[in-house]
Structure formats: structure tokens, C-alpha cells
Design a protein around this motif. Structure first.
Motif, PDB file in Angstrom:
ATOM      1  N   UNK A 203     -31.402  -5.232  46.587  1.00 41.78           N
ATOM      2  CA  UNK A 203     -31.188  -6.671  46.396  1.00 41.78           C
ATOM      3  C   UNK A 203     -30.905  -6.964  44.924  1.00 41.78           C
ATOM      4  N   UNK A 204     -31.659  -6.337  44.032  1.00 40.91           N
ATOM      5  CA  UNK A 204     -31.447  -6.537  42.600  1.00 40.91           C
ATOM      6  C   UNK A 204     -30.047  -6.089  42.183  1.00 40.91           C
ATOM      7  N   UNK A 205     -29.594  -4.961  42.723  1.00 37.61           N
ATOM      8  CA  UNK A 205     -28.253  -4.465  42.403  1.00 37.61           C
ATOM      9  C   UNK A 205     -27.189  -5.418  42.928  1.00 37.61           C
ATOM     10  N   UNK A 206     -27.418  -5.971  44.138  1.00 39.49           N
ATOM     11  CA  UNK A 206     -26.464  -6.924  44.684  1.00 39.49           C
ATOM     12  C   UNK A 206     -26.326  -8.136  43.760  1.00 39.49           C
ATOM     13  N   UNK A 207     -27.459  -8.680  43.316  1.00 38.34           N
ATOM     14  CA  UNK A 207     -27.413  -9.881  42.474  1.00 38.34           C
ATOM     15  C   UNK A 207     -26.842  -9.574  41.094  1.00 38.34           C
ATOM     16  N   UNK A 208     -27.090  -8.390  40.583  1.00 44.46           N
ATOM     17  CA  UNK A 208     -26.482  -8.003  39.309  1.00 44.46           C
ATOM     18  C   UNK A 208     -24.966  -7.961  39.445  1.00 44.46           C
ATOM     19  N   UNK A 209     -24.496  -7.418  40.556  1.00 38.98           N
ATOM     20  CA  UNK A 209     -23.052  -7.378  40.804  1.00 38.98           C
ATOM     21  C   UNK A 209     -22.480  -8.787  40.922  1.00 38.98           C
ATOM     22  N   UNK A 210     -23.205  -9.682  41.643  1.00 38.04           N
ATOM     23  CA  UNK A 210     -22.718 -11.048  41.835  1.00 38.04           C
ATOM     24  C   UNK A 210     -22.655 -11.794  40.506  1.00 38.04           C
ATOM     25  N   UNK A 211     -23.668 -11.602  39.674  1.00 41.22           N
ATOM     26  CA  UNK A 211     -23.716 -12.310  38.393  1.00 41.22           C
ATOM     27  C   UNK A 211     -22.729 -11.731  37.382  1.00 41.22           C
ATOM     28  N   UNK A 212     -22.712 -10.419  37.233  1.00 38.45           N
ATOM     29  CA  UNK A 212     -21.962  -9.808  36.134  1.00 38.45           C
ATOM     30  C   UNK A 212     -20.516  -9.490  36.490  1.00 38.45           C
ATOM     31  N   UNK A 213     -20.273  -8.999  37.692  1.00 39.03           N
ATOM     32  CA  UNK A 213     -18.923  -8.542  38.033  1.00 39.03           C
ATOM     33  C   UNK A 213     -18.082  -9.615  38.722  1.00 39.03           C
TER      34      UNK A 213
END
Length: 285
Positions: free
Chosen positions: A38-48
Motif C-alpha cells: 500500500x505504501x509503495x502504491x501511494x508513493x507511486x501515485x504521489x511521486x510518479x
């Protein structure tokens, strides 16, 4: 026209789950992923994808930024449309009406979540909700499904959950100081009212039924102002009330079953069975 990266609906679904459940850990359970995923998903949504911060993190607490609040509105609309497309084109038979009966206490406590999830997944199905006491619903033959309260040993149908009746009072209300205990109870032929009165009779506790109503909201309004005591299923406890018992000189009450009944006269329908499963899942929480 400028080209923008696409937003995976899985990312939006996880994002909405975090907003709804107040954190990454609880959201991970809802979307059936690990917390790290979940953390990786949100990092992708925010940063990429969006290139902006969506969350404010303070220890374990997570709140939405201004951008996150904006995205949440869009995410809900996108996910709703996404469900409509699949349900309309892949399940065209899921169009119609289902009639359900339930006492208003379960409508208040359990059905909002059930109806919200069902409407999101099957937007073309109309749900008719009829609020009546269990005794009345047992006499009706025009409903597809009914949720009723049953005494132990008399359960007919599918048991949704079993729980005990408890005494409830307002915060700060002290029933042991009352010479005659004022009760707020349903004004229908309800076995929970009979149980409460019989238990007080056996104990020898003086009481009077001071307030009656067919509505749980009305009963709770009376009890929350400190005017009376009520006896309800434990799951119906609201934040402004507290459970009391033998420590404050009130008798222990029995347990009851919440049961889902199917109308044997209704034509077999995937709509009815689908909605029944949503009800079963909704009463687990």
C-alpha cells in the motif's frame, strides 16, 4: 492537447480506502494487500503520477492534504463509473428491484454500509427498504428479504450474528439512585421488552415504562438526555451511551439472534441472492 499519465483504478481504490479507514494499516486489510505494498502504491501515485503530496503524516496518523481532498472526490466518481461500466456490460441481468424489510435499528446501524457498497457495485438495481418491527415483518409475504430478531432456539433462516442484550444509559446517569427505574422501550410486542421487564421483576427492582416508541432514534434521544434506561442489542450502543449491568444493580439479560429470511414465494433471482450476500458480509462488522 496535453497528454497526461493514466491513473490506475487500483491506486485510486487504495487511496480511497486509506481516506475511509484512517490509515495505511487498516486500508491494507480492506484492499487485501500488505502495508508495504500500500505504501509503495501511494508513493507511486504521489511521486510518479500526480507529483504532489496527498497525505500529511504525523506518526501513525494520516490525514489528507488539500490536494488529497480534491483527489478523493474525483476518485469516488471514477470508481463509481468504473463499477457501472463493468456491471452494466458484463452483468446486464443485474437490473431490477429487490425489496427488503428490517427494523429501523438495523437500518441505522448496519444497512448504510451495505447499501452504499451494493449501490456502487450494482447501480442499476433499485432497493426498496421497508422499516417495521420484526413481528410485523414475519407476517409479510411481499418482501424478498427480511432481517428480524429472534429468540434463541427459534432461529429460522440464516443467522447473521448473535449478541447479547445490554442495559444502556447516558454518560453520568446513575440508575441505582432511582427508587423506580424509568425505562424507554419499544412500544410494540417485542420480546426484548418482555425480557427486560421479567428480569427486573425477578430481581424485585421497581420500574416503570416511562417512554415508548417504535423508533430506536426516538428511544436513544430520550436515553441520551438522562431521562431513562433502555435495553438493546450491544451493537446498537452509540458513543453518548454506556453499558451498565450487575455492578449497578441491574440483571443480566439473554442473547438474541439477528436472522436473514428469504421469501419462499419469491422467484429465484441472482439479484436477491447477490444482495443477501452483501447483507451477510455487512453484519460481520
Amino acid at each position: 492537447m496535453a497528454e497526461f499519465p493514466s491513473i490506475d483504478t487500483d491506486l485510486l481504490r487504495t487511496f480511497a480506502a486509506i481516506a475511509d479507514h484512517g490509515g495505511f494499516t487498516r486500508a491494507a486489510d480492506v484492499v487485501n494487500r500488505t502495508q508495504s505494498a500500500v505504501s509503495m502504491q501511494m508513493k507511486r501515485l504521489e511521486e510518479d503520477v500526480l507529483q504532489c503530496a496527498l497525505f500529511q503524516r504525523e506518526g501513525r496518523n494520516v490525514t489528507l492534504t488539500a490536494e488529497g481532498v480534491v483527489l478523493l472526490g474525483y476518485a469516488r466518481r471514477i470508481l463509481k463509473l468504473h463499477s457501472e461500466v463493468f456491471n452494466t456490460l458484463r452483468q446486464p441481468h443485474m437490473v431490477g428491484t429487490v425489496k427488503i424489510g428490517s427494523p429501523d435499528d438495523y437500518v441505522m446501524r448496519f444497512l448504510p454500509g451495505v447499501l452504499a457498497r451494493f449501490a456502487q457495485d450494482y447501480p442499476l438495481i433499485n432497493v426498496e427498504v421497508h422499516c417495521e418491527p420484526s413481528a410485523n415483518l414475519l407476517q409479510r409475504n411481499d418482501l424478498d428479504l427480511s432481517i428480524v430478531t429472534r429468540e434463541p432456539g427459534s432461529e429460522v433462516g440464516q443467522i447473521l450474528r448473535q449478541e447479547r442484550f445490554v442495559w444502556m444509559v447516558a454518560q453520568g446517569f446513575s440508575p441505582h439512585e432511582q427508587a423506580t427505574l424509568p425505562l424507554a422501550m419499544f412500544n410494540t410486542d417485542c420480546f426484548c421488552r418482555t425480557w427486560a421487564c421479567n428480569a427486573l421483576d425477578v430481581m424485585g427492582r421497581a420500574y416503570r415504562v416511562a417512554y415508548t416508541s417504535a423508533s430506536l432514534a426516538a428511544i436513544n434521544a430520550v436515553v441520551s438526555t438522562g431521562l431513562a434506561v433502555t435495553a438493546q442489542l450491544e451493537s446498537l450502543l452509540t458513543p453518548d451511551l454506556r453499558v451498565i449491568g450487575e455492578e449497578e444493580h441491574l440483571p443480566r439479560l439473554p442473547s438474541a439472534s439477528i436472522v436473514l429470511l428469504r421469501n419462499p414465494n419469491s422467484t429465484a433471482s441472482p439479484i436477491i441472492e447477490c444482495f443477501a450476500q452483501y447483507i451477510v458480509d455487512g453484519f460481520k462488522s
